[in-house]
Structures are given as structure tokens and as C-alpha cells.
Design an enzyme around this catalytic site. Sequence first.
Site, PDB file in Angstrom:
ATOM      1  N   SER A 282       0.856  -1.097  -0.123  1.00 49.74           N
ATOM      2  CA  SER A 282       0.007  -0.031  -0.058  1.00 49.74           C
ATOM      3  C   SER A 282       0.912   1.091  -0.070  1.00 49.74           C
ATOM      4  O   SER A 282       1.725   1.165  -0.849  1.00 49.74           O
ATOM      5  CB  SER A 282      -0.946  -0.155   1.325  1.00 49.74           C
ATOM      6  OG  SER A 282      -1.857   0.717   1.030  1.00 49.74           O
TER       7      SER A 282
ATOM      8  N   ASP B  62      -9.576  -4.494  -6.037  1.00 49.01           N
ATOM      9  CA  ASP B  62      -9.166  -3.866  -5.052  1.00 49.01           C
ATOM     10  C   ASP B  62      -9.869  -2.396  -4.811  1.00 49.01           C
ATOM     11  O   ASP B  62     -10.063  -1.726  -5.936  1.00 49.01           O
ATOM     12  CB  ASP B  62      -7.578  -3.742  -5.209  1.00 49.01           C
ATOM     13  CG  ASP B  62      -7.113  -3.023  -3.927  1.00 49.01           C
ATOM     14  OD1 ASP B  62      -7.477  -2.244  -2.908  1.00 49.01           O
ATOM     15  OD2 ASP B  62      -5.592  -2.649  -3.930  1.00 49.01           O
TER      16      ASP B  62
ATOM     17  N   HIS C 286      -7.651  -5.375  -0.437  1.00 49.18           N
ATOM     18  CA  HIS C 286      -6.403  -4.495  -0.412  1.00 49.18           C
ATOM     19  C   HIS C 286      -5.314  -5.097   0.265  1.00 49.18           C
ATOM     20  O   HIS C 286      -4.015  -4.481   0.291  1.00 49.18           O
ATOM     21  CB  HIS C 286      -6.768  -3.059   0.149  1.00 49.18           C
ATOM     22  CG  HIS C 286      -5.611  -2.096  -0.161  1.00 49.18           C
ATOM     23  ND1 HIS C 286      -5.015  -1.685  -1.386  1.00 49.18           N
ATOM     24  CD2 HIS C 286      -4.947  -1.322   0.757  1.00 49.18           C
ATOM     25  CE1 HIS C 286      -4.140  -0.799  -1.270  1.00 49.18           C
ATOM     26  NE2 HIS C 286      -4.033  -0.661   0.102  1.00 49.18           N
TER      27      HIS C 286
END
Lengths: 265, 387
Positions: free
Chosen positions: A95, A217, A245
Site C-alpha cells: 500500500s 481492490d 487491499h
Amino acid sequence: MDPIKRHDVKVTGLDDSQPILFAHGFGCSQQMWRYVAPHFESRFQVALFDWVGYGGSDPSAYDPDKYSTLDGYAQDVLEICEALDLQEVIFVGHSVAAMIGALAAIKQPERFARLVLVCPSPRYIDDGTYVGGFSEQDIDELLESLESNYLGWSSAMAPVIMANADRPELSEELEASFCRADPKIARQFAEVTFLSDNRADLPHVAAPCLVLQCSKDAIAPVSVGEYVHATLPNSAYVVLDATGHCPNLSAPEATTRAIDAFLRE
Amino acid sequence: MVEVEQPPVDDSAENLYEQAPCGYLCTRPDGKIAKVNQTFLSLTGYERADLVDRASFADLLTAGGRIYHETHYAPMLQMAGRAREIALDIVKPDGSRLPVLVNANLERDDTGAPRTVRVAVFEATGRREYERELLRAKQRAEISERRASSLAQTLQQTLIPHRPPDIDGLELSAQYRPAGDGTEVGGDFYDVFEIGPNDCVVAVGDVRGKGVEAATVTALARHTIRAAAVRETRPSAMLDLLNEALLADKSGFCSVALIVLCRTSNGWEATACSGGHPLPYLARANQSPRALGTHGTVLGVMADPSLMDKTTRLQNDDLLVLYTDGVTEARGESDQFGEDRLQACIRKYMPSPKAITAGLLEEVLEFQSGYARDDIAIVVLKVVPPE
């Protein structure tokens, strides 16, 4: 302050082998890698850490000025590498940590051998024809979400609720701290993460990269993964058949396989 | 006795599920909603056909809530097998928001793979409004605290000289550190000022207490000493006037060490007087530091204080060290910092006034593990050849 203590750095695996450094994203802690990192211990020196304010880090080291941009976080990565004397580093960032790793690799290209970007996004807010997936109002709502949940949690913290006896995935102690941070720190990290725009940095990442994209996602959609892959000078692109995610939690085997294949290339 | 016939209770599993007093749904591993109860549909206004096999729970949230779901709630569920009291907003079909609290459990099959997530949804409109008010109150309190803290710092700056004067023939250094985290006004003060081309006054004092009340006494003490220095030449007479002013004002009491420095044809003469304050030290090269003057009465307590002047002729390189009890009474693990450590510090860092004030402050702070329980004020003067 010693970056090892500051970030609760944990080193396992083979001492004299190539180092692989795992960085967690916005929200939780190095525990996010618990199903993935152990797989690499037989071939690499494996290092895990928490961003300041998360997991076992030292929250007193939080400096709102330093952490007002992702560069402050990239500085942390370089300080950890220096403290452990890591060379030829394989950096695996999930991320926002994917972008932080990219920034660190731009600052000290000689330090990094490869980057694995798990669910990266260089910009979360839509901009002209670029689709990041969110509007600024959405991000305001996220900040509000963080604050509402802080209230719910602060009162629920005291008695640790009865453990899930059939599958105690996390110890109670860990569970109490997992995904929990000082609301001020969480808020600023969210702002810095979701208001950042690092699209112009991508062309400057020299190291070979792997872009790991989830097929569904809600935070970093496939179009963003494709954008990152197309903009990086040297990248491989793998779409995981995974929802959400956090493939490091929801699809750890596929995530591990993809990273492993990239590192064997 | 007449028996009233009770209506039958419908306790079928079907009814317990559909009419449960909370919304209830379960999702498949891919996130899609597999089953949802009537209460959830009534709460949110969705039709069953809109949701089952079509939407995932995260699809019903605000965009911000979805990010929260992905970054906190889902990992929590994966790692701990459950999530509790998660505050989220569900977007209804008409676009309005329904604040809810969510509890969820993750069930796994025999191989450990996720099988289903069971989600209980509680309406939380009133509670969330109350929480928002709490949050606003908390934010207001934080703003007030910041304001109070900045006010304290501003006030503090008015209680010590903005910049000590340049006095030919004297080198000067001062350190001031209020107790605690600096959010409160300290009760220590110091002042250095000239009253003529060949005379100057140095004062270090300690007002009982802290905060705004102490600050008013500090201001009174500082200004009274300045006014007294115009009328009187002896420090004991100046402190007498301060004693009268404090008694008349009835606002508090304080201790002060005062030194009047006078330049004569033979160099500087220092006349010291203490009103209940630790005695200043005179440190001379190759000699142990010695205390100047005699202990007098704390000021603002009695009408006729015992105050005595003691005059000493100074030599070049002589050092005068004035301080407050925040130095000597600093508490370590087993004892106080004390005069012996203070004298050792002076010897260690002399002859530079700056080195003494900085080194002494650092050692006193270190002695109490970095946390100053009392205010600390240190002033050091050194006699240097005139330019």
C-alpha cells in the site's frame, strides 16, 4: 534515536544473505506480513518493522514535521537500512509503503536491488483523466471514520474480550494493539497517504520492480496498478486473483509465490 | 383465579433470524453477501434482491468507510477472526447515511480457509451524534489547552529579561527552565539591570506556587525591586521595600537573593543580601566556591525581616553564581542534587559563565531523569577586564 528500537525492527533468516525488508501500509503493523515473511527466511535475511505510532514502535518518536510528507517515512527506511548495514536490499512495501520504498530507492539508488510494490497507488484522488478512485470528500469521510472508531475503541480497550478459542490467530496482547494507533498519528498518516501525489516520482525509480495488483481492490483499482506498471521504467506486473487491499493476509500463498518468482528471475 | 391465555411466542429459527433486533448478514469469502435478514433491509431500505449475490458489505459503505474497511476492519478480521464495535456509515439507496456499529466474526473451514463472515449491524444514530459532540468537546478542550499553554509561555517571557544587558566589565549568562512540560508559568524569576554607569543589580527569586497567581507575585516582586533600586543603594533596604509591598498586597511571599554590584576605582564590589533564598556563590580560581552573605527572612511573611548586607571586593575572573532551589533540591533516585554537586559543577565548568549555566542545567535535569519537578533559574556573572 536508535531506528532499531524506534521501529521495533525484527531480523530473522540468514545473517549473511541478501536482505529483504518488509514494510506495512497505513492501518496496521508488521504483523501484516506474518503469513508471507517466514517463507523467505530460508534464503534471505528478513527484516520487519513498524512505522512510528504503529505496532511495537516508540510513539514518543513521532514528529509531526518529519511525518508531514512521505519523504519523512522514506528517511526512516534509509535509517533502518543504515543501522542494519543492509546492502542490495529487496524492499517489499504494501500500500502506501510501496510508494515510500520508491522514494527511498530514488534517494539512495545504490542501496536497493529490487522493489516489490504490493497494491501501490501513486495518487488516490482522481485528477483529470487519471482515475485514483477517490474524491477529496471521500478522504474527509475517512478521517471522520478514524475518529469515530477511536472513540469506540478507547472504551472497549479495558477488558480484553474472551479470546476466540478455536482459532487464536493473534495473541490477546497483539490483538489489543493490532490496527490501533494514536488517533492524531493515524489522522496525519491518513492525510499524508491519501493526499499524496507521487506520479512524477515513478519514472525515477531505477531498480527493477514487481507491481502486485489485486483483481478486486477497493483502494488501488486495477487501472492504478496498470498506470504504475506503465510509468515505472523497469517493472513486472502480476495480477493476483484476490479480493481486497491486503493480499498479504487474504491470499498469502499467491502473494508469496509471486514475490518468490520475481526474486528468482 | 382467572387464567389469561398468553399469545403463542413465535420462536422459530426463521423468525429469530429475520426479526432479530439487529441487522444480520453473512458474506462469502469473495465478500459478496450470501444472506441478509429483514431487520437489515428495514434499517437500510435495500431490497433483498439488491444485495444477495450482488453486493459486498463494503460496497454499502461510504468511500471513506471502505478505506477504513480495507485498512483496519478486514485485516483485523483476518488476523484476529473477529472485529468489534467498528463505527461505519451505510449509504442507503436514497444516498442518505445510516451510522452503525458493526461486530463481525470470521468462520474458517477445516483447512483453515475463510468460509464466511457473519456481521451484526446495530443502528447507532443517537450514539454517534453523542460521540461527535464528545469529539467536538475534546477538540475544543485541546484548543483551549494549546491557548493556555501559549499564554503561559508568553507570560513567562515577561517575567525574565528579554535580553540581559551588556555591562562593560561583566560577562553574564542565565538559564531558566520552568517545571514540567512548560504548559504552566513557573514561580522562579531573575533580573539583571543597570542603575547607573557604575552600578547594577542582579536578583534571583522564587515565588511560592506556580501558575497565574504566582505570576502576579513574580511581576510585583520584579518591578518592586527595580523601583526600590532607584531609591535605595543597599540590597537589604531594597528587599525591605519588597517585603512591605508583598505584605500590603497580601498576594504571597517569595525568597530573593540580591546582589548590588558597584564599580570603584579598585574594581567591582559586590554587596549581597538574601531574603530566605539560597546564598549566591563566589567562585575564584584555585579556590573552593564559597557562599556570599547570610540567610535572611523569607519576604512577605513578617513586618520586620532580618536582612543583612555583606560586601566583598571582586577580582578579575571572579564568578558569582545565583540560583534557585530547583537546582539544589532536585530529587534523584535516592537523594537531592545538593550543594556539593552544585559546587562540583561550578568547578567543572568554570571559568566560562555560559558553560556553567548550560552544564549545570543539563546535569540537574539529568539528575532527575529529564523531568524538572521544580523551576530552575541560574545566573552567572564573571568579572572581566573593562574594554
